[in-house]
Motif scaffolding. Structure first.
Motif, short mmCIF file in Angstrom:
data_model
loop_
_atom_site.label_atom_id
_atom_site.label_comp_id
_atom_site.label_asym_id
_atom_site.label_seq_id
_atom_site.Cartn_x
_atom_site.Cartn_y
_atom_site.Cartn_z
N ASP B 338 26.55 71.93 14.77
CA ASP B 338 27.51 72.37 13.76
C ASP B 338 27.45 71.36 12.62
OD1 ASP B 338 29.33 74.02 12.58
OD2 ASP B 338 31.08 73.21 13.61
N ALA B 339 27.81 71.82 11.43
CA ALA B 339 27.80 70.96 10.26
C ALA B 339 28.95 71.37 9.36
CB ALA B 339 26.48 71.07 9.52
N ASP B 340 29.39 70.44 8.55
CA ASP B 340 30.47 70.75 7.60
C ASP B 340 30.32 69.80 6.41
OD1 ASP B 340 32.65 72.04 6.56
OD2 ASP B 340 34.13 70.94 7.75
N ALA B 341 30.82 70.26 5.28
CA ALA B 341 30.79 69.42 4.09
C ALA B 341 32.18 68.86 3.88
CB ALA B 341 30.36 70.23 2.88
N ASP B 342 32.23 67.58 3.58
CA ASP B 342 33.50 66.91 3.32
C ASP B 342 33.73 66.93 1.82
OD1 ASP B 342 35.78 65.35 3.54
OD2 ASP B 342 34.64 63.48 3.40
N VAL B 343 34.73 67.65 1.41
CA VAL B 343 35.02 67.71 -0.02
C VAL B 343 36.38 67.08 -0.27
CG1 VAL B 343 33.60 69.69 -0.53
CG2 VAL B 343 35.94 70.05 0.22
N ASP B 344 36.49 66.41 -1.39
CA ASP B 344 37.74 65.74 -1.75
C ASP B 344 38.10 66.19 -3.16
OD1 ASP B 344 39.85 64.12 -2.03
OD2 ASP B 344 38.70 62.28 -2.32
N PRO B 345 39.08 67.09 -3.28
CA PRO B 345 39.42 67.60 -4.61
C PRO B 345 39.82 66.48 -5.57
CG PRO B 345 40.54 68.85 -2.90
CD PRO B 345 39.90 67.69 -2.22
N GLU B 346 40.33 65.37 -5.04
CA GLU B 346 40.73 64.29 -5.94
C GLU B 346 39.54 63.43 -6.36
OE1 GLU B 346 43.68 63.80 -3.09
OE2 GLU B 346 44.03 65.71 -4.09
N GLY B 347 38.41 63.61 -5.71
CA GLY B 347 37.23 62.85 -6.09
C GLY B 347 37.26 61.39 -5.69
N GLN B 348 38.10 61.06 -4.71
CA GLN B 348 38.18 59.67 -4.26
C GLN B 348 36.96 59.28 -3.42
OE1 GLN B 348 40.93 57.48 -4.77
NE2 GLN B 348 41.70 58.99 -6.21
N ARG B 349 36.51 60.23 -2.61
CA ARG B 349 35.38 59.93 -1.72
C ARG B 349 34.15 60.64 -2.25
NH1 ARG B 349 39.14 62.12 1.51
NH2 ARG B 349 37.89 63.98 1.73
N ALA B 350 33.02 60.06 -1.97
CA ALA B 350 31.77 60.73 -2.30
C ALA B 350 31.63 61.94 -1.38
CB ALA B 350 30.61 59.77 -2.09
N PRO B 351 31.25 63.10 -1.90
CA PRO B 351 31.07 64.25 -1.01
C PRO B 351 29.92 63.99 -0.05
CG PRO B 351 30.42 64.80 -3.24
CD PRO B 351 31.02 63.44 -3.30
N ALA B 352 30.08 64.44 1.17
CA ALA B 352 29.08 64.17 2.20
C ALA B 352 28.98 65.36 3.13
CB ALA B 352 29.46 62.91 2.98
N ILE B 353 27.87 65.42 3.83
CA ILE B 353 27.66 66.46 4.84
C ILE B 353 27.65 65.77 6.20
CG2 ILE B 353 26.15 68.29 5.67
CD1 ILE B 353 24.93 68.37 2.84
N TYR B 354 28.35 66.31 7.13
CA TYR B 354 28.36 65.77 8.49
C TYR B 354 27.78 66.81 9.43
CZ TYR B 354 31.46 62.08 6.87
OH TYR B 354 31.99 61.00 6.21
N LYS B 355 27.07 66.34 10.44
CA LYS B 355 26.52 67.27 11.44
C LYS B 355 26.68 66.64 12.82
CE LYS B 355 21.77 65.59 11.66
NZ LYS B 355 20.36 65.94 11.72
N VAL B 356 26.69 67.48 13.81
CA VAL B 356 26.68 66.98 15.18
C VAL B 356 25.44 67.53 15.87
CG1 VAL B 356 28.30 68.82 15.89
CG2 VAL B 356 27.99 66.83 17.35
N CYS B 357 24.66 66.65 16.52
CA CYS B 357 23.40 67.06 17.15
C CYS B 357 23.68 67.64 18.53
CB CYS B 357 22.48 65.85 17.30
SG CYS B 357 22.13 65.03 15.74
N TRP B 358 22.94 68.66 18.87
CA TRP B 358 23.29 69.36 20.12
C TRP B 358 22.84 68.60 21.35
CZ3 TRP B 358 20.29 71.48 24.05
CH2 TRP B 358 18.91 71.53 23.82
N LYS B 359 21.74 67.85 21.26
CA LYS B 359 21.21 67.22 22.48
C LYS B 359 21.97 65.94 22.79
CE LYS B 359 16.46 68.25 23.01
NZ LYS B 359 15.12 67.85 22.60
N THR B 360 22.00 65.04 21.79
CA THR B 360 22.62 63.74 22.02
C THR B 360 24.11 63.76 21.72
OG1 THR B 360 22.09 63.16 19.77
CG2 THR B 360 20.53 62.46 21.45
#
Lengths: 481, 486
Positions: B338-360
């Motif tokens: 699964d993956a998701d994008a981290d968005v911050d409407p206030e622009g405090q954090r750099a936008p990033a993509i997070y994922k979780v690996c299925w095996k490990t």
């Protein structure tokens, strides 16, 4: 003339020369209150209440305060009597604290009666509350302050409770797991870990941000604050404090050097490095870092004790340091029945340990430390020879005039029996020695609980953490059952 | 810390502005200032303008007990503990009568959501068809909309049931808030993107994907919808991924106002896993891109892709497909579950993509400002006892307020970022060591079932589980919850 037969003077019981005590009338939220300026002045000079004008006769000049009258009546009772009336049970402490803040009352006025150290009654301690902790990490360290506030480390988090045992904050630290923890002030905590470098001072009011990071590096014999690279930093094995110094027991990351550092409690600048040890060759036990630091106020000494599991069993050493000279005034190597845990009691002027093999409690009188064998076994000394690890995992702490030792899921309490000189007789078998007697704490229904991992004392309470339990247990002493 | 009462000085003020009220026979005395603080349009503010020269208290025929609670709220910005004697409904209705609902709302809001300090606060159970098929937390007030079967149930900021709409769909599988009262919905069983007004329970529009030059493009079904929160008035469109019966798919941009299709981007054949319809869409407004991810699980593990589409040009600005995507991937064969994008409407954090690996089960993060062949930084578990806490099979990952919530076999964990010890360059990127993992739940919570969906809204996290009716509401709490052992 018989008393009371005549007409009493109008100012009976009062010095007639003194002017009539002025009365302050207040209108709080539509309800009238009358009290004296003396009572209101107890709220402190900064309080809104102490600045109120004394009443004059005209009702239009009665000061009006737009607040809840019920809460005000409770705070007024507190000022009058020093304690909250029982009717305050209908309200949360939060309400009263918020109201006290509005009036500028010192919060301690409300909080200190909740956990007054002078109310600590070891014989009336009862298992009374469980404070749940968020998440799944069981408590790994706890620190109870004399004011009654409590810090509990669980995993990488620290949860703070105020003297009323309300959860104030849970903060995240950098440590993977916090191993040593000490409350320095209501908002400042010192924390360290055995697998992450540095001693961090965490600001609990600001979401646990690191106010100072204290490091020690064995290579140049200097201690530096955060400027040094943390990559090769030493880890913290124990934290202790005296009224003006903070002590940290550091071990270098390669585990070949250790030292105790003293920092100023206000500036957090390093003041002294004591007991620096390095391993040369096979002398392994020369550099055992101290895993317990206790300040002995009555003697102005720092007790540092550390142990190390070796092939021939647990080895340890106990040192009493004079911080000013940096010299150890007493150094004891422990090998036969090394301590599993050790504590100092200032009021009993003694060290207490629980032997790892025997599981028995030993006492060493601080005034007779020069003796060949300082330890006096309070229980059955012959058990030391069995070689079983009966004392492994036992915790020992002293508070007041008592010594508390955990044994599995139970806590035993040792009390010194004070005997007058004439009552000591050989027939009783009480010859000259100090008499310590033990009893188990708690009621029958408290038995059978899980093994105790941590033990702490603060205010009028004992705090206990048990294996695999996601909460801490609070024992309170109460005169009313 | 609550706001300091600005009215501190009024205590010493003379009695101008003082007002006496008689509520249900009980006398109260307060100031006009306090009464007006509930808002200029409230009933109490209106009363405060009435000058009673005769000194007679103003009579209000309501319950005095609840009024005293609300008066405390106006005076001190917080609810007194006596409020517990009344139900949430009593308080809300009474506050509505006096017109001070906004004050009650801010006093009753949960504290800021901190994942490692959250606890299960409530479970919302719709009255019928209680198995949620989609949920949308949407606006920041902690309200939530739940799609269950063909119905949308809305719950307001106090989690009170605000209404239920029966739609023409039988199984809503995508739900997003497009406007505060308009839901965009879609189903995997029936075609089209539909819009419903939940306040009036009416169908207000729909969008269907069609292509005059290609008759096979018809009856396309919605697989995911994205609508940036708080972007209603900005004219930003709603994005929806649609898939035809023959698996051809695209992303449509639909205007929020006219509910008409304005653009079609990312048309794909659907023939392979890396061209399948997106199952997750996130509109990353601050980067001007749409994040699309698709995952499929088969006998040999997981496979899928992530793409960033530029809706203006219709081009993919970055993509990766796993397994095998990035040639230099350090974790070949360990595709994301699964993956998701981290968005911050206030622009405090750099936008990033997070994922979780299925095996490990490892969690990886990619800084959206520095995407490349293999942008992944894997978050390190520092405590040895928790390493290898299970794989990522069936994991659900959700980013909210800079925290990454990951479910694993029903358990719920959160990765929180800690500030770096040495103030590093802003552009130094993300380091795998600056995250700490903690469990949100307890072991017994995990037994309620596999987490299917998670969404944060306001200061709440909403969780739905497989085979469980209703959704769980997780909040931070400042109660100690002490349990008496006496």
């Amino acid at each position: 003339m018989p008393p009371f037969s005549g007409r009493l003077p109008s100012s009976a019981g009062l010095n007639p020369k003194r002017p009539e005590p002025s009365i302050v009338t207040l209108n709080v939220g539509g309800q009238l209150f009358q009290t004296t300026p003396q009572t209101l002045s107890l709220a402190g000079p900064k309080s809104l209440l102490s600045s109120l004008p004394c009443s004059s006769s005209s009702p239009s000049e009665i000061p009006f305060i737009d607040r809840d009258p019920q809460l005000f009546s409770l705070l007024l009772s507190l000022l009058r009597t020093g304690r909250l009336p029982s009717s305050s049970a209908a309200f949360d402490l939060d309400d009263l604290l918020a109201e006290a803040r509005f009036y500028g009352l010192d919060a301690d006025l409300l909080l200190s009666p909740l956990s007054d150290p002078s109310l600590f009654d070891p014989f009336a301690l009862r298992r009374s509350l469980a404070l749940p902790l968020p998440g799944r990490d069981p408590p790994s360290a706890l620190s109870a302050a004399p004011s009654g506030s409590l810090l509990v480390a669980h995993g990488s988090k620290i949860t703070a409770f105020d003297p009323a045992l309300r959860r104030r904050a849970t903060v995240l630290t950098r440590f993977p797991a916090v191993d040593s923890l000490l409350a320095l002030s209501p908002s400042l905590a010192a924390a360290g870990a055995t697998d992450f470098p540095g001693l961090h001072l965490l600001d609990l009011a600001r979401a646990g941000s690191v106010a100072h990071a204290l490091h020690w590096s064995p290579l140049p014999a200097t201690a530096t604050t955060s400027s040094s690279s943390s990559a090769a930093g030493a880890t913290v094995q124990a934290i202790g404090a005296s009224p003006d110094l903070l002590f940290g027991s550091f071990e270098s990351c390669r585990r070949n050097a250790s030292a105790i550092l003293a920092f100023d409690r206000n500036t957090f600048e390093p003041v002294a490095e004591i007991g620096r040890r390095e391993i040369y060759g096979a002398e392994l036990d020369s550099a055992i870092p101290a895993t317990k630091l206790s300040w002995i106020h009555g003697f102005n000494l720092l007790m540092a004790a550390g142990s190390h599991g070796g092939p021939s069993g647990l080895l340890g050493n106990i040192r009493l340091w004079d911080v000013r000279s940096g010299e150890a005034v007493w150094d004891l190597k422990e090998s036969a029945d090394c301590f599993a845990d050790i504590t100092v009691s200032d009021s009993l002027s003694s060290l207490f340990k629980v032997g790892v093999n025997s599981g028995e409690v030993f006492m060493a009188d601080m005034r007779k430390l020069s003796a060949e064998e300082p330890w006096v076994c309070l229980g059955d000394a012959r058990k030391a020879a069995t070689g079983r690890k009966e004392g492994s995992g036992c915790r020992i702490e002293s508070h007041g005039r008592q010594v508390f030792c955990s044994r599995g899921g139970e806590v035993e309490m040792w009390t010194e029996v004070l005997m007058g000189p004439s009552t000591r007789s050989r027939e009783d078998g009480l010859n000259g020695e100090r008499i310590m007697r033990r009893n188990m704490m708690g009621r029958a229904k408290d038995g059978g609980a899980k093994k105790i991992t941590l033990l702490g004392f603060g205010g009028s309470r004992m705090v206990v953490a048990r294996k695999d339990e996601q909460c801490v247990e609070v024992w309170e002493s109460s005169a009313w059952s | 810390m609550e706001e300091r009462d600005p009215d501190l000085n009024s205590a010493s003020r003379t009695d101008n502005g003082r007002i006496k009220l008689n509520v249900g026979g009980k006398l109260f005395e307060t100031t006009a200032h306090t009464l007006r603080s509930g808002g200029p349009d409230s009933l109490l503010a209106a009363l405060s303008d009435r000058t009673a020269e005769d000194g007679e208290p103003i009579f209000i025929d309501r319950d005095p007990e609840i009024f005293s609670v609300l008066l405390s709220l106006l005076r001190s910005y917080r609810l007194p503990s006596t409020a517990r004697r009344f139900s949430k409904q009593d308080l809300v209705e009474e506050a509505q009568y006096y017109g001070i609902e906004a004050r009650l709302r801010s006093a009753m809001a949960p504290p800021p959501l901190v994942g490692f300090d959250a606890a299960l606060a409530a479970t919302i159970r719709p009255a019928s068809d209680g198995f949620p098929t989609a949920l949308s937390a949407g606006s920041g007030d902690g309200s939530v909309w739940i799609a269950h079967g063909g119905q949308i149930s809305t719950y307001d900021w106090s989690l009170a049931h605000a209404g239920t709409v029966r739609t023409h769909l039988d199984q809503i599988t995508s739900l997003r808030r497009v406007w505060p009262e308009i839901a965009g919905i879609g189903s995997l069983d029936s075609p089209g993107l539909h819009f419903y007004d939940v306040s009036s329970s009416r169908h207000v529009g729909s969008a269907h994907w069609s292509d005059p030059s290609d008759p096979r493009v018809y009856k396309a079904r919605v697989t995911a919808i994205a609508a940036a929160a708080g972007a209603e008035s900005s004219g930003e469109p709603v994005f929806a991924a649609l898939e035809c019966p023959h698996r051809e798919n695209c992303i449509l941009a639909v205007d929020r106002t006219t509910l008409k299709i304005v653009a079609e981007i990312g048309r794909q054949s659907g023939g392979a896993a890396k061209a399948a319809a997106a199952g997750k869409l996130v509109h990353v407004r601050e980067r001007g891109v749409v994040f699309a991810a698709a995952v499929s699980a088969g006998a040999f593990g997981y496979s899928g892709y992530m793409r960033l589409w530029d809706p203006r040009s219709g081009e993919a600005v970055w993509e990766t497909s796993e397994p095998g995507g990035g040639g230099r991937s350090t974790r070949f064969g360990d595709a994301f579950a699964d993956a998701d994008a981290d968005v911050d409407p206030e622009g405090q954090r750099a936008p990033a993509i997070y994922k979780v690996c299925w095996k490990t089960g490892d969690v990886g993060v990619a800084d959206m400002r520095m995407l490349g062949e293999d942008p992944w930084v894997y978050l390190e578990e520092r405590s040895p006892g928790l390493r290898n806490a299970g794989g990522g099979r069936n994991s659900v990952l959700h980013c909210y307020k800079g925290q990454v919530f990951v479910s694993r076999e029903g358990g719920l964990e959160v990765w929180s970022r800690i500030e770096d010890e040495e103030e590093e360059d802003e552009d130094a990127g993300i380091s795998g060591t600056s995250y700490r993992r903690n469990f949100v739940d307890r072991e017994e919570d995990a037994r309620r079932g596999l987490v299917k969906r998670m969404e944060g809204g306001g200061d709440r996290l909403f969780v739905s589980r497989e085979g469980m009716e209703g959704i769980e509401v997780w909040e931070s709490s400042d109660l100690s919850g002490a349990i008496s052992l006496l």
